[in-house]
Design an enzyme around this catalytic site. Structure first.
Site, PDB file in Angstrom:
ATOM      1  CB  SER A 115       3.600 -30.351 -40.134  1.00  0.00           C
ATOM      2  OG  SER A 115       4.396 -29.704 -41.105  1.00  0.00           O
ATOM      3  CE  LYS A 134       4.250 -33.858 -40.553  1.00  0.00           C
ATOM      4  NZ  LYS A 134       5.491 -34.342 -41.029  1.00  0.00           N
ATOM      5  CG  HIS A 174       2.182 -32.005 -44.512  1.00  0.00           C
ATOM      6  ND1 HIS A 174       3.545 -32.071 -44.286  1.00  0.00           N
ATOM      7  CD2 HIS A 174       1.843 -30.700 -44.359  1.00  0.00           C
ATOM      8  CE1 HIS A 174       4.006 -30.861 -44.006  1.00  0.00           C
ATOM      9  NE2 HIS A 174       2.990 -30.014 -44.035  1.00  0.00           N
ATOM     10  CG  ASN A 175       6.180 -35.075 -44.341  1.00  0.00           C
ATOM     11  OD1 ASN A 175       5.425 -34.239 -43.847  1.00  0.00           O
ATOM     12  ND2 ASN A 175       7.242 -35.529 -43.716  1.00  0.00           N
ATOM     13  CD  GLU A 234       8.051 -31.140 -45.937  1.00  0.00           C
ATOM     14  OE1 GLU A 234       7.174 -31.020 -45.062  1.00  0.00           O
ATOM     15  OE2 GLU A 234       9.160 -31.652 -45.712  1.00  0.00           O
TER      16      GLU A 234
HETATM   17  C1  6PG Z   1       7.273 -31.135 -41.156  1.00  0.00           C
HETATM   18  C2  6PG Z   1       8.360 -31.787 -41.957  1.00  0.00           C
HETATM   19  C3  6PG Z   1       9.142 -32.677 -41.060  1.00  0.00           C
HETATM   20  C4  6PG Z   1      10.501 -33.000 -41.602  1.00  0.00           C
HETATM   21  C5  6PG Z   1      10.500 -34.023 -42.663  1.00  0.00           C
HETATM   22  C6  6PG Z   1      11.511 -33.747 -43.727  1.00  0.00           C
HETATM   23  O1  6PG Z   1       6.145 -31.300 -41.567  1.00  0.00           O
HETATM   24  O2  6PG Z   1       7.585 -30.467 -40.183  1.00  0.00           O
HETATM   25  O3  6PG Z   1       7.817 -32.526 -42.982  1.00  0.00           O
HETATM   26  O4  6PG Z   1       8.335 -33.769 -40.772  1.00  0.00           O
HETATM   27  O5  6PG Z   1      11.165 -31.864 -41.992  1.00  0.00           O
HETATM   28  O6  6PG Z   1      10.814 -35.191 -41.994  1.00  0.00           O
HETATM   29  O7  6PG Z   1      11.639 -34.889 -44.438  1.00  0.00           O
HETATM   30  P1  6PG Z   1      12.919 -35.291 -45.230  1.00  0.00           P
HETATM   31  O8  6PG Z   1      14.058 -35.390 -44.260  1.00  0.00           O
HETATM   32  O9  6PG Z   1      12.572 -36.596 -45.820  1.00  0.00           O
HETATM   33  O10 6PG Z   1      13.156 -34.200 -46.228  1.00  0.00           O
END
Ligand code: 6PG
Length: 518
Positions: free
Chosen positions: A147, A221, A224-225, A228
């Protein structure tokens, strides 16, 4: 530039897939004194990368940690033969079927004991399947969350490796070297993120740790997303409320978010929000945020988190609402036509204390954010139990303090909460958060009430508050719900005055409605 073949086995590790993330991660590894074999399906990409980063740009004088450097490889066979044993091949390509193809071609040339690392956003089911297939061939597989986007990959990502534990000692020195670093005493990221800058601080802790067996790394992970998604949506709702209710301009809001970044909300996402809101479109001189079409995309990891929560029956409503918020945003044309038909409330001019409302929204954001984390950690706790992963939540929070997209001061507090009690039943029950939410909940409730009265959609704020209120309800109306289920479907119920697991049914059609034990 042409790439020589065959190669001597000189590289410490290799990266397959030289799109932005792959190139940046390879350069980061090379910066730290490792020699890195690089391979891309389209050879011109490999050649261009090598031309842009000749050998002299690595090693002493760059980060001063060793020779470093890139070894360009035209074929997979060359790539594998360029690696020292046990070989470490790191795949960084768009997750999906292509990952299987790359794994298959690597496996063809690799030997028992060699290690394949998938650094893409793979679905954890795929990771489990791949781990099994590779272990049957004697190959070791690690699925690692990576990430931090492009900059993170280049100068310090947060890395969440999981899989074959015996492969970890082989990958660990590389992952430790390239990961973001935080100051162990404060939990704050150490800004070493630039070429030529080393992090020599003896208190530096690397944002990586072995997460657990199987697909644990990719699962973490994914969560985590999910967090996010929730964090981003919550920030957007805070922005929307302040803009709609107080009619603050993007420039004014940029200052508000800047100020918030000096409070307990201190985080990467708040910081970039302040920056984005201060940006002016060069073509129109309008605020940049106003010229961006309001349709949010998604690649699926937030949805996976929500599906996982539904599958396991673990509530993660704020994460799911964040996914739905993106979904409804994508129906732009429908929303435009609905806006001409559907009325909102007569929104009276805001007559309250404006500064107080800004502070209320800040506190609502903080409480909601804690709820989003509580949901994410709740999900991981259940997954850990189901899969025997034995996840260490203090460690997970710790490695999210730097490098990753959700890095935030709050993660240090979460780290401390889990260090104090590893088996916290819910993050909201950690003493520090009990107090923080109690102090801020009046503000939070005022904000959710105002959003409903003014007709500003706040699905994440509202769902977080409902999650908090449900969690603290010793008794919920599920008693009525269960009675309804028994009424129309004889689905039975448990009694408050009988042992759990004993089920009863009321014979509703009968006049006397006798109770029978099921
Ligand atoms: C990270 C982000 C990375 C990416 C995601 C965004 O941890 O660096 O999460 O993995 O930016 O894929 O996801 P979306 O395109 O679904 O918003």
């Amino acid at each position: 530039m042409t790439l020589e073949s065959p190669k001597p086995a000189s590289a410490d590790a290799g990266v397959v897939g030289l799109a932005v993330m792959g190139q940046n991660l390879a350069l980061n590894i090379a910066d730290h004194g490792f020699s890195v074999a690089v391979h891309n399906r389209t050879t011109s990409v490999t050649e261009a990368m090598l031309a842009e980063h000749p050998a002299g740009t690595f090693g002493p004088g760059y980060r001063g940690k060793g020779p470093g450097g890139l070894v360009g490889c035209e074929s997979v066979a060359d790539f594998v033969s360029a690696l020292k044993r046990p070989r470490v091949a790191i795949i960084l390509i768009k997750a999906g079927k292509a990952t299987d193809a790359v794994i298959d071609s690597l496996a063809e040339h690799m030997e028992p004991g060699d290690v394949i690392v998938d650094g893409g956003n793979a679905h954890w089911d795929d990771t489990s399947r791949r781990a099994e297939a590779l272990s049957a061939k004697g190959l070791r597989f690690i699925g690692s969350g990576v990430s931090g986007g492009e900059t993170g990959a280049r100068f310090g990502p947060s890395l969440m490796p999981g899989g074959d534990r015996e492969a970890w000692p082989v990958l660990e020195p590389i992952w430790q070297a390239i990961a973001a670093k935080v100051d162990a005493r404060t939990g704050k990221p150490i800004e070493g993120a630039a070429p030529g800058k080393t992090v020599d601080d003896e208190n530096a802790e690397a944002c990586t740790a072995f997460i657990g067996p199987g697909s644990a790394g990719h699962y973490v992970k994914m969560v985590h997303n999910g967090i996010e998604y929730a964090d981003m949506q919550l920030i957007c709702e805070a922005y929307d409320l302040l803009r709609t209710v107080l009619e603050l301009s993007p420039a004014e809001l940029s200052d508000v978010f800047k100020a918030w970044d000096d409070t307990e909300l201190d985080s990467f996402l708040i910081e970039i929000t302040a920056d984005i809101l201060g940006q002016v479109d060069s073509k129109t001189s309008k605020p940049f945020v106003d010229i961006v079409l309001d349709r949010a995309g998604q690649k699926g990891t937030g949805k996976w988190t929500s599906v996982a929560s539904l599958d396991m029956g673990v509530p993660a409503p704020t994460i799911a609402e964040a996914v739905f918020a993106r979904a409804i945003s994508s129906f732009k044309d429908l929303r435009v036509s609905a806006s001409e038909v559907l009325d909102g409330p007569e929104s009276p001019e805001f007559e309250g204390d404006r500064a107080q409302f800004v502070e209320d929204v800040r506190q609502a954001l903080y409480c909601s954010k804690i709820c989003a984390y509580a949901q994410g950690f709740g999900l991981m706790a259940e997954a850990s139990k189901e899969n025997n992963w034995d996840l260490d939540f203090a460690e997970i929070a710790q490695i999210w303090r730097g490098g990753c997209i959700i890095r935030a001061a709050l993660l240090h507090e979460i780290t401390l909460a889990y260090r104090e009690r590893a088996d916290l039943p819910n993050l909201l029950m950690a003493p520090a958060f009990v107090e923080a939410v109690d102090n801020a909940q009046d503000a939070w409730r005022r904000v959710v009430a105002t959003s409903a009265l003014q007709g500003v959609p706040t699905p994440a704020f509202s769902s977080a508050l409902a999650y908090y209120d449900s969690l603290r309800s010793a008794r919920l109306p599920a008693s009525l719900l269960q009675a309804q289920r028994d009424y129309f479907g004889a689905h039975t119920y448990e009694r408050v005055d009988a042992p759990r697991g004993e089920f009863f049914h009321l014979d509703w059609p009968e006049k006397e409605r006798p109770e029978v034990q099921a």
